[in-house]
Structure formats: C-alpha cells, structure tokens
Design an enzyme around this catalytic site. Structure first.
Site, mmCIF file in Angstrom:
data_model
loop_
_atom_site.group_PDB
_atom_site.id
_atom_site.type_symbol
_atom_site.label_atom_id
_atom_site.label_comp_id
_atom_site.label_asym_id
_atom_site.label_seq_id
_atom_site.Cartn_x
_atom_site.Cartn_y
_atom_site.Cartn_z
ATOM 1 N N ASP A 14 -17.910 28.487 0.277
ATOM 2 C CA ASP A 14 -18.758 28.888 -0.823
ATOM 3 C C ASP A 14 -17.969 29.298 -2.075
ATOM 4 O O ASP A 14 -16.934 29.948 -2.234
ATOM 5 C CB ASP A 14 -19.459 30.163 -0.497
ATOM 6 C CG ASP A 14 -20.201 29.689 1.122
ATOM 7 O OD1 ASP A 14 -20.566 28.621 1.418
ATOM 8 O OD2 ASP A 14 -20.512 30.470 1.948
ATOM 9 N N ASP A 54 -18.087 39.336 -5.484
ATOM 10 C CA ASP A 54 -17.605 39.075 -4.206
ATOM 11 C C ASP A 54 -16.284 39.539 -4.064
ATOM 12 O O ASP A 54 -15.762 40.196 -3.247
ATOM 13 C CB ASP A 54 -17.484 37.485 -3.800
ATOM 14 C CG ASP A 54 -18.824 36.694 -3.242
ATOM 15 O OD1 ASP A 54 -19.547 37.547 -2.692
ATOM 16 O OD2 ASP A 54 -19.058 35.834 -3.908
ATOM 17 N N GLU A 105 -14.830 37.819 4.801
ATOM 18 C CA GLU A 105 -15.202 36.184 4.384
ATOM 19 C C GLU A 105 -14.497 35.747 3.350
ATOM 20 O O GLU A 105 -14.460 34.486 3.176
ATOM 21 C CB GLU A 105 -16.781 36.302 4.043
ATOM 22 C CG GLU A 105 -17.426 34.928 3.830
ATOM 23 C CD GLU A 105 -18.717 34.727 3.195
ATOM 24 O OE1 GLU A 105 -19.191 35.852 2.766
ATOM 25 O OE2 GLU A 105 -19.254 33.745 3.216
ATOM 26 N N GLU A 106 -13.910 36.782 2.408
ATOM 27 C CA GLU A 106 -13.332 36.158 1.294
ATOM 28 C C GLU A 106 -11.833 35.759 1.353
ATOM 29 O O GLU A 106 -10.890 35.573 0.493
ATOM 30 C CB GLU A 106 -13.527 37.269 0.013
ATOM 31 C CG GLU A 106 -14.746 37.660 -0.107
ATOM 32 C CD GLU A 106 -15.635 36.455 -0.507
ATOM 33 O OE1 GLU A 106 -15.434 35.484 -1.136
ATOM 34 O OE2 GLU A 106 -16.924 36.345 -0.142
ATOM 35 N N ASP A 136 -18.313 40.951 5.802
ATOM 36 C CA ASP A 136 -18.770 40.204 4.593
ATOM 37 C C ASP A 136 -19.000 41.388 3.376
ATOM 38 O O ASP A 136 -19.894 41.976 3.334
ATOM 39 C CB ASP A 136 -19.905 39.611 5.078
ATOM 40 C CG ASP A 136 -20.496 38.646 3.800
ATOM 41 O OD1 ASP A 136 -19.854 38.679 2.672
ATOM 42 O OD2 ASP A 136 -21.400 37.728 3.819
ATOM 43 N N LEU A 164 -19.438 41.240 0.346
ATOM 44 C CA LEU A 164 -20.967 41.016 -0.320
ATOM 45 C C LEU A 164 -21.694 39.718 -0.116
ATOM 46 O O LEU A 164 -21.535 38.693 -0.485
ATOM 47 C CB LEU A 164 -20.504 40.977 -1.803
ATOM 48 C CG LEU A 164 -21.699 41.577 -2.639
ATOM 49 C CD1 LEU A 164 -21.786 42.894 -2.619
ATOM 50 C CD2 LEU A 164 -21.384 41.062 -4.343
ATOM 51 N N ASP A 165 -22.648 40.295 0.962
ATOM 52 C CA ASP A 165 -23.497 39.044 1.380
ATOM 53 C C ASP A 165 -24.624 38.775 0.447
ATOM 54 O O ASP A 165 -25.297 39.700 0.062
ATOM 55 C CB ASP A 165 -23.924 39.438 2.803
ATOM 56 C CG ASP A 165 -25.028 38.617 3.415
ATOM 57 O OD1 ASP A 165 -24.817 37.493 3.571
ATOM 58 O OD2 ASP A 165 -26.098 38.919 3.393
ATOM 59 N N GLU A 204 -21.148 38.272 10.364
ATOM 60 C CA GLU A 204 -22.791 38.166 9.945
ATOM 61 C C GLU A 204 -23.306 38.535 11.277
ATOM 62 O O GLU A 204 -24.241 39.465 11.192
ATOM 63 C CB GLU A 204 -22.950 36.899 9.355
ATOM 64 C CG GLU A 204 -22.281 37.090 7.864
ATOM 65 C CD GLU A 204 -22.637 35.874 6.838
ATOM 66 O OE1 GLU A 204 -23.390 36.089 5.899
ATOM 67 O OE2 GLU A 204 -22.814 34.730 7.531
HETATM 68 P P1 AFP Z 1 -24.335 33.457 -0.163
HETATM 69 O O1 AFP Z 1 -23.453 34.889 0.062
HETATM 70 O O2 AFP Z 1 -23.260 32.542 -0.765
HETATM 71 O O3 AFP Z 1 -25.261 34.040 -1.234
HETATM 72 O O4 AFP Z 1 -25.076 33.189 1.500
HETATM 73 C C1 AFP Z 1 -25.710 34.178 2.082
HETATM 74 C C2 AFP Z 1 -26.011 33.796 3.333
HETATM 75 O O5 AFP Z 1 -24.853 33.648 4.005
HETATM 76 C C3 AFP Z 1 -27.058 34.793 3.953
HETATM 77 O O6 AFP Z 1 -27.061 35.844 3.421
HETATM 78 C C4 AFP Z 1 -28.452 34.034 3.690
HETATM 79 O O7 AFP Z 1 -29.153 34.478 4.624
HETATM 80 C C5 AFP Z 1 -28.040 32.568 3.466
HETATM 81 O O8 AFP Z 1 -26.770 32.419 3.292
HETATM 82 C C6 AFP Z 1 -28.937 31.771 2.816
HETATM 83 O O9 AFP Z 1 -28.679 30.403 2.834
HETATM 84 P P2 AFP Z 1 -29.484 29.196 2.312
HETATM 85 O O10 AFP Z 1 -29.328 29.341 0.800
HETATM 86 O O11 AFP Z 1 -29.203 27.964 3.071
HETATM 87 O O12 AFP Z 1 -30.921 29.562 2.967
#
Ligand code: AFP
Length: 352
Positions: free
Chosen positions: A78, A84, A107-108, A129, A131-132, A293
C-alpha cells in the site's frame, strides 16, 4: 418548545460517577493478578502515551505538512502516507524507550523489529497497524491504531519474526485507538472490554465505556459493495438477503462503510451489526491483515460477546504463517456473523 438541560462536563464522561484514568484502571487491574510485576501495566502505559502523541499529530494534520503521501510503499504494497510513517515511528520510539517490549511487528515494516530494551528484560511482543485507514486521513474521516500483544515464548532470548507468529487465541491483550470526533482507546486482556475517552484538556484517557457488550444482533451491514462482482456466492447471497424487506427480521439492514477498519469496527462493537471484508477474485484471502488487524479486533469482539470469523472458522484459530498474511473477515454481532457463515457454507440461501 421543550427545554433541554445541557449535560454537565462530568456527566459527559462518567455518567456522574468517579473519574478513573486509564493508568488508575490498569494499576487497579494489575493488583487483581497475584505476583504480577508491573511490566504489562507499563507496556500499556507506553502504548497509551504513543497514542496521545499520534492523536496530537492527527489533530494538527491540516496545519502542518503531514497530509499526503510519503513516497514509498509499506510491507503489503500500500502507498504510505506521511502520517503512517510518523505513527509507526512514534509507537516504535515509545516501546523502545519503555523497555517492556522485545519485538515489534508493524504494517509499515517488512520484518519484525527486535528491540534492545533497557537491560534486555522486556518479554512482550507488540504487533500493530500504527495508522489504519490512512487513505482517509486527507479527507478528515476517522482513522485508528490497532495493537495485539503476545508473550515471548519461554526460553527464547533472541526474538525474531517467527516468535510473533502465534495464534490469536494466545494474545495477552489487544486494543485499538480510534481518532474520531473524540479519541478513544478500547482494550481487552481477556477479562471484558473497556473503553477510555481522551480528555484533551488534561491529556488523560478516562474510563467512559466500562464493560462493553456488543448487541447479539444489529441493523447495519458494512462492506465495500463496489467489489460485489468479485465475491464468492455465499457473501453475495448474504448481502442480497440483508437487503430484502422483512419486518419480522428487521430487514432491510442499513449499509455503512467508512473504509477504515477501526472506525467501522468501533461502530459495530457499540451498536451491533456486521463488518465484512471477504475474499475476492483479486485478493483470494481478502485484504485485511491477520496479525495486526483481524486478530486483535477478533479478540476484542469475542470478549464483548460478539463473533469473529473468516467465514469458515474463528479468526482466532487461524494458524499464522507470515507476519503480513491476509484473511477474510466477518465480524460483529454473534447472530449476524453466524448467519453470514451459514450463507458462506451454503447452509442457507436467498430462497431459504
Ligand atoms: P488503508 O490503511 O490503506 O486506508 O487501508 C484501510 C484498510 O486496511 C481497512 O482499514 C479498511 O477497512 C479497508 O482497508 C478498506 O479497503 P477498501 O478500500 O478495499 O474497501
């Protein structure tokens, strides 16, 4: 016109009862465990300190140059945001300085990071994680931190990634911080789930949600429906079933999706409902990461009386193979997750 009395400041947080800080709560719980050394309490204190620092950074994000991309990719490919990277560094710094943690999986970072702690006495592994939901950062939608804590196996003095690969059932504790309209830290040590709201005026997390119980059923489903065509049939049928009008079972359900796992899970935990990130054609194991997660959230949700499944088995029973492995996730109210599992297994269909 009806007059509404404004709640007092104290009743906002405590319901009029005694204020209890996270630190006081942790110390109180520590004395329930005979022979405890305080290491674990200090570890939680370090995590909450890092959370406050990240909270400060998140709150300033529109004012200083920490919005936007950092220019790299994380361990799972990602795009990394500046926040992050900052959050990862703050948590690593707090854990390194605290001395209770011997290994961090983030995660990083591709490999787990062994820490040379003060005197080498730290025996806890923290997977996180930092910063999710960071793709939501720039548009001011709630984001979060998720963490999972394990013990370093007995007899091991050279912590490495393989020691972090323990099943979710062996977690000592798990928690998350949601940076939303307020900042909350929610955690479990396997003895119920408690939530603390940050009072920014005194810089303390205060007990605001004692003994959280998730309703057995709810009115909301949460899934990225844009991926509908790539799901397997059981999930498609469950979502179609959720949309059918049927007064007796409270359908149709409402749809809500932040795209921020912490925020979606927090709502699901408090109000009931189901959150799903299923396997799909592009990601046959789904998108979410098992170790930092799905596992921590599964531990919290089970402790609150809910259910957490891969669709075919409890998330906490999955045998980990790698630090960054992915898993499908069906999590939330026990009855709703059980129903979704029935659809995935083909025990139920739209017809009956
Ligand atoms: P990011 O940290 O890259 O924004 O990803 C967030 C995530 O891991 C989780 O928090 C969300 O529920 C999911 O991805 C969202 O994924 P989609 O954009 O595919 O729905």
């Amino acid at each position: 016109m009806q007059t509404v009395t404004a709640p007092t400041q104290q009743s906002l947080v405590t319901g009029g009862g005694k204020l209890q800080t996270l630190e006081q709560f942790i110390i109180e719980r520590q004395s329930d465990v005979p022979g405890s050394t305080g290491q674990f309490s200090r570890l939680l204190r370090d995590i909450s300190l890092a959370a406050k620092i990240v909270d400060r950074d998140v709150r300033k994000a529109g004012l200083v140059d920490i919005f936007g991309e950092a220019g790299g990719e994380n361990s799972t490919g990602d795009t990394q945001k500046k926040l992050d990277v900052l959050a990862h560094e703050e948590f690593v710094r707090a854990l390194r300085r605290g001395g209770e943690c011997c290994l961090i999986g983030s995660e990083e970072h591709a490999e787990a990071i062994p820490l040379k702690t003060n005197g080498g006495s730290g025996r806890y592994i923290v997977l996180m994680d930092p910063l999710d939901g960071s793709s939501n950062v720039d548009v001011n939608v709630s984001i979060g931190t998720i963490f999972s804590i394990y013990r370093l196996p007995e007899g091991c003095d050279d912590p490495a990634t393989e020691h972090a690969l323990q099943p979710g059932r062996d977690q000592v504790a798990a928690g998350y911080v949601v940076y939303g309209s307020s900042t909350m830290l929610v955690y479990t040590t396997g003895n119920g789930v408690n939530g603390f709201t940050l009072d920014p005026s005194i810089g303390e997390f205060l007990l605001s949600h004692p003994d959280i119980q998730t309703p057995k059923s709810g009115k909301i489903y949460s899934i990225n429906e844009g991926n509908y065509r790539s799901w397997e049939d059981g999930t498609k049928q469950y979502i179609k079933w959720a949309q059918v009008e049927d007064k007796a079972t409270g359908r149709p359900l409402a749809a809500r999706y932040f795209g921020s796992f912490v925020a979606d899970s927090h709502r699901t935990l408090l109000t009931g409902g189901i959150y799903i990130y299923p396997a799909n054609v592009r990601d046959p194991r789904g998108k979410l990461r098992l170790m930092y997660e799905a596992n921590p959230m599964a531990f919290i949700v089970e402790q609150a009386g809910g259910r957490a499944s891969t669709g075919t088995c409890p998330i906490l029973d999955v045998k980990p193979e790698t630090l960054h492995q992915r898993t499908p996730v069906y999590i939330g109210s026990a009855d709703m997750v059980a129903m979704a599992e029935d659809f995935v297994a083909g025990r139920r269909s739209l017809e009956g």
